[in-house]
Design a protein around this motif. Structure first.
Motif, short mmCIF file in Angstrom:
data_model
loop_
_atom_site.label_atom_id
_atom_site.label_comp_id
_atom_site.label_asym_id
_atom_site.label_seq_id
_atom_site.Cartn_x
_atom_site.Cartn_y
_atom_site.Cartn_z
N GLY A 42 116.48 35.54 -18.55
CA GLY A 42 116.86 34.32 -17.83
C GLY A 42 115.83 33.22 -17.93
N LYS A 43 114.99 33.23 -18.96
CA LYS A 43 113.94 32.22 -19.14
C LYS A 43 114.41 31.15 -20.13
N LYS A 44 113.76 29.98 -20.07
CA LYS A 44 114.06 28.89 -20.99
C LYS A 44 113.61 29.26 -22.41
N PRO A 45 114.34 28.84 -23.43
CA PRO A 45 113.91 29.11 -24.82
C PRO A 45 112.68 28.29 -25.18
N VAL A 46 111.95 28.75 -26.19
CA VAL A 46 110.78 28.03 -26.69
C VAL A 46 111.07 27.55 -28.11
N GLU A 47 110.28 26.58 -28.58
CA GLU A 47 110.44 26.05 -29.93
C GLU A 47 109.33 26.58 -30.83
N PRO A 48 109.61 26.70 -32.13
CA PRO A 48 108.55 27.12 -33.06
C PRO A 48 107.47 26.04 -33.18
N LEU A 49 106.30 26.46 -33.64
CA LEU A 49 105.22 25.49 -33.88
C LEU A 49 105.71 24.39 -34.81
N TYR A 50 106.48 24.79 -35.83
CA TYR A 50 107.17 23.85 -36.71
C TYR A 50 108.24 24.61 -37.47
N THR A 51 109.19 23.88 -38.03
CA THR A 51 110.30 24.49 -38.75
C THR A 51 110.09 24.37 -40.26
N MET A 52 110.96 25.01 -41.02
CA MET A 52 110.89 24.91 -42.47
C MET A 52 111.14 23.48 -42.93
N ASP A 53 112.05 22.78 -42.25
CA ASP A 53 112.31 21.37 -42.60
C ASP A 53 111.06 20.53 -42.38
N GLU A 54 110.36 20.79 -41.26
CA GLU A 54 109.14 20.01 -40.95
C GLU A 54 108.02 20.34 -41.93
N ALA A 55 107.94 21.61 -42.37
CA ALA A 55 106.94 21.97 -43.38
C ALA A 55 107.22 21.25 -44.69
N GLU A 56 108.49 21.18 -45.05
CA GLU A 56 108.87 20.51 -46.31
C GLU A 56 108.55 19.02 -46.26
N ILE A 57 108.79 18.40 -45.11
CA ILE A 57 108.47 16.97 -44.95
C ILE A 57 106.96 16.74 -45.12
N SER A 58 106.14 17.65 -44.57
CA SER A 58 104.68 17.47 -44.63
C SER A 58 104.16 17.46 -46.07
N LEU A 59 104.86 18.15 -46.97
CA LEU A 59 104.41 18.23 -48.36
C LEU A 59 104.52 16.89 -49.08
N LYS A 60 105.32 15.98 -48.53
CA LYS A 60 105.50 14.66 -49.16
C LYS A 60 104.25 13.77 -49.01
N PHE A 61 103.34 14.16 -48.13
CA PHE A 61 102.15 13.34 -47.88
C PHE A 61 100.97 13.72 -48.79
N PHE A 62 101.13 14.76 -49.61
CA PHE A 62 100.04 15.26 -50.45
C PHE A 62 99.81 14.37 -51.67
N GLU A 63 98.53 14.17 -52.01
CA GLU A 63 98.11 13.55 -53.28
C GLU A 63 97.14 14.51 -53.95
N THR A 64 97.27 14.70 -55.25
CA THR A 64 96.43 15.70 -55.92
C THR A 64 95.44 15.06 -56.89
N TYR A 65 94.26 15.69 -56.97
CA TYR A 65 93.18 15.23 -57.85
C TYR A 65 92.53 16.43 -58.52
N LEU A 66 91.66 16.14 -59.48
CA LEU A 66 90.97 17.19 -60.23
C LEU A 66 89.54 17.35 -59.71
N TYR A 67 88.95 18.50 -60.02
CA TYR A 67 87.53 18.69 -59.73
C TYR A 67 86.71 17.63 -60.46
N ASN A 68 85.66 17.18 -59.79
CA ASN A 68 84.65 16.28 -60.37
C ASN A 68 85.13 14.85 -60.63
#
Length: 543
Positions: free
Chosen positions: A118-144
């Motif tokens: 009889g308790k209220k439900p909880v939410e995940p820290l984040y969802t798969m959709d939210e993880a996928e959105i976060s990947l759009k902010f990445f920029e990649t570079y090489l060593y050195n």
């Protein structure tokens, strides 16, 4: 300028360091807290800064204790740039999605219990959709590469030798017309590790932030550790048992495969019956191994040489990759000798818990830990000598032989950490010691103060410090002699020539019908990009 330590302070997980300048807000890593329930609840706390006000996140590597709260950061308003290496991005695409899947599954299970109570439900820290959105902010570079972020901030990634894509961060920040140089070690590796390059040395820093996971320990050599692992496997096989190896899906698993490949494929003295099946039972490890193969340019010279000779170090005859859950379950019904490499590395989740439930009680079997076991994890509880443990709701007796092979760890030991500092030509004026439990951090701190006479600080979570230029000029560029520059470029040209020569020798394999059917587009794109890069080089040196 200020730096605040928001994680991995007097503990090993949750790496997150916050830098405030007069103009910009910068994060180094945004990792997940891992361990017992109390530690893991820290993931749900508010960040001690406003995510919407963060301009840049610099990510040292893909391990979840360094990257795992990035989707939460984005979910709560971050819209800046995430700057990292290409292999780290490729691995984060796998690891963050897997982490989100676990968050969703755990909450679904928890909410079924809460509904019955009889308790209220909880939410995940984040969802798969939210993880996928976060990947759009990445920029990649090489060593050195020198990465010019803006007129006040520049950085460079150096190879940390911890896992594929792992980085030391050299960060220059200009305030009051003066640059202050901060160096973040990230997670430093040990020299002569399989697959990856040795950690690079840094010439200078004003401030150093260094990890201390094994600041109080000295590892045995990799060769000794590999021999010990083979000895454990063979001893267990002869008594008809199974070897369970909880292993981090990304990094450690691929290194184990590499070492076992060398043993089984190149040792002609092994009796055929001793070539038992080696099962890699982790969907994420299988995906990560594919990501490793897509980033072979980051491998060390030994691994590149193997590949150039036509040997794929991630494939050998008695190695099996398990993707299907039914096949995973069937492994525990199959009583013949075998090795099961499965995640998670600290036995906190994943398929390895099922294998432990079905094998830990049998004295014929062996359990081998090959990485750090954080406080409160099932791995640490077993290593601490527990006679019975609770796994998946059931009490299980601990009767298997238990081994801890620290020499296979991806973290530098005390000797390596001190040697790495010793190589600085201009020493930092202050060292912050993070990413270590209290004892290891204190031991490393004493060693640094005794040998180098440098002030050290072991921060608590939440501690904030002023970062400013001292009167001693520490960040002058150390001049590199022209002869060294010539030598460096000559070596790179020789490497390119060797790789082109190898491709030419094996050019018939490019027209293999099965390869073309499976990989035509990828192959075509790589060849087009290669031609473009070679043309750019010719243009650069043209008169």
């Amino acid at each position: 300028m200020k730096i605040q330590f928001c994680g991995a302070a007097k503990m090993v997980t949750g790496s997150n360091h916050f830098i405030e300048t007069g103009k910009y807000n910068i994060l180094i890593d945004c990792g997940m807290f891992q361990g017992n329930q109390e530690i893991e609840r820290m993931n749900f706390k508010e960040f001690p800064y406003n995510p919407a006000e963060i301009d840049y996140l610099i990510l040292t590597h893909a391990h979840i204790d360094h990257s795992g709260r990035i989707p939460k950061l984005v979910k709560e308003g971050f819209k800046g740039r995430i700057i990292t290496t290409k292999p780290t991005y490729d691995l984060c695409k796998i690891m963050l999605m897997d982490s989100a899947k676990i968050q969703e599954a755990d909450v679904e299970w928890e909410n079924r219990k809460r509904q019955r109570a009889g308790k209220k439900p909880v939410e995940p820290l984040y969802t798969m959709d939210e993880a996928e959105i976060s990947l759009k902010f990445f920029e990649t570079y090489l060593y050195n590469q020198m990465i010019i972020i803006n007129e006040d901030i520049q950085l460079r990634f150096r190879d940390a030798g911890h896992m594929l894509g792992s980085s030391i961060v050299e960060l220059w920040i200009k305030e009051k017309e003066e640059y202050v140089k901060l160096v973040f070690s990230g997670d430093l590796g040990m020299p002569n590790r399989p697959i990856i390059n040795n950690p690079e040395y840094i010439d200078e820093a004003d401030y150093l932030i260094i990890e201390s996971t094994y600041g109080d320990r000295i590892h045995e050599g990799l060769g000794q550790s590999t021999e010990k692992l083979i000895e454990i496997i063979n001893k267990t096989v002869l008594r008809g048992g199974t070897v369970i190896i909880p292993s981090f899906a990304v990094g450690r698993t691929q290194e184990l495969i590499y070492e076992l490949n060398k043993y089984y494929e190149y040792n002609k003295e092994i009796e055929e019956y001793m070539k038992i099946p080696i099962y890699v039972d982790s969907p994420m490890a299988v995906q990560a191994t594919e990501a490793f193969q897509a980033n072979s340019s980051s491998f060390d010279e030994e691994t590149k040489d193997l590949i150039l000779k036509g040997d794929n170090p991630f494939i050998f005859p008695n190695l099996r990759y398990v993707k299907d859950q039914n096949e995973s379950m069937a492994l525990n019904k199959y009583r013949a000798p075998k090795v099961i490499i499965s995640s998670s590395g600290m036995a906190t989740g994943g398929r390895v818990r099922h294998h432990l439930k079905h094998n830990l009680w049998d004295e014929k079997n062996s359990l081998v830990f090959v990485g750090y076991q954080a406080e409160g994890t099932l791995g640490r509880i077993i290593l601490n000598g527990a006679k019975r443990v609770k796994i998946l709701g059931e009490e299980v007796a601990v009767k298997s032989e238990i081994y801890d092979i620290e020499g296979l760890s991806g973290h530098a030991d005390q000797i390596m950490l001190l040697d790495w500092i010793r190589k600085f030509k201009v020493k930092p004026q202050k060292v912050f010691i993070v990413h270590g439990e209290v004892q290891s951090a204190q031991e490393l701190s004493e060693q640094i103060r005794d040998e180098f006479k440098i002030e050290t600080i072991i921060p608590d979570i939440g501690d904030k410090f002023n970062i400013e230029k001292q009167s001693i000029e520490l960040s002058k560029t150390i001049r590199i002699e022209p002869s060294h520059l010539k030598e460096n470029i000559a070596i790179e040209i020789e490497n390119v020539y060797a790789q082109l020569k190898s491709l030419n020798i094996r050019k018939e394999q490019f027209t293999d019908s099965k390869l073309l059917e499976r990989e035509y587009d990828t192959l075509k794109n790589i060849l087009i990009e290669l031609q473009q890069n070679l043309m750019d080089l010719n243009m650069m040196i043209g008169k």
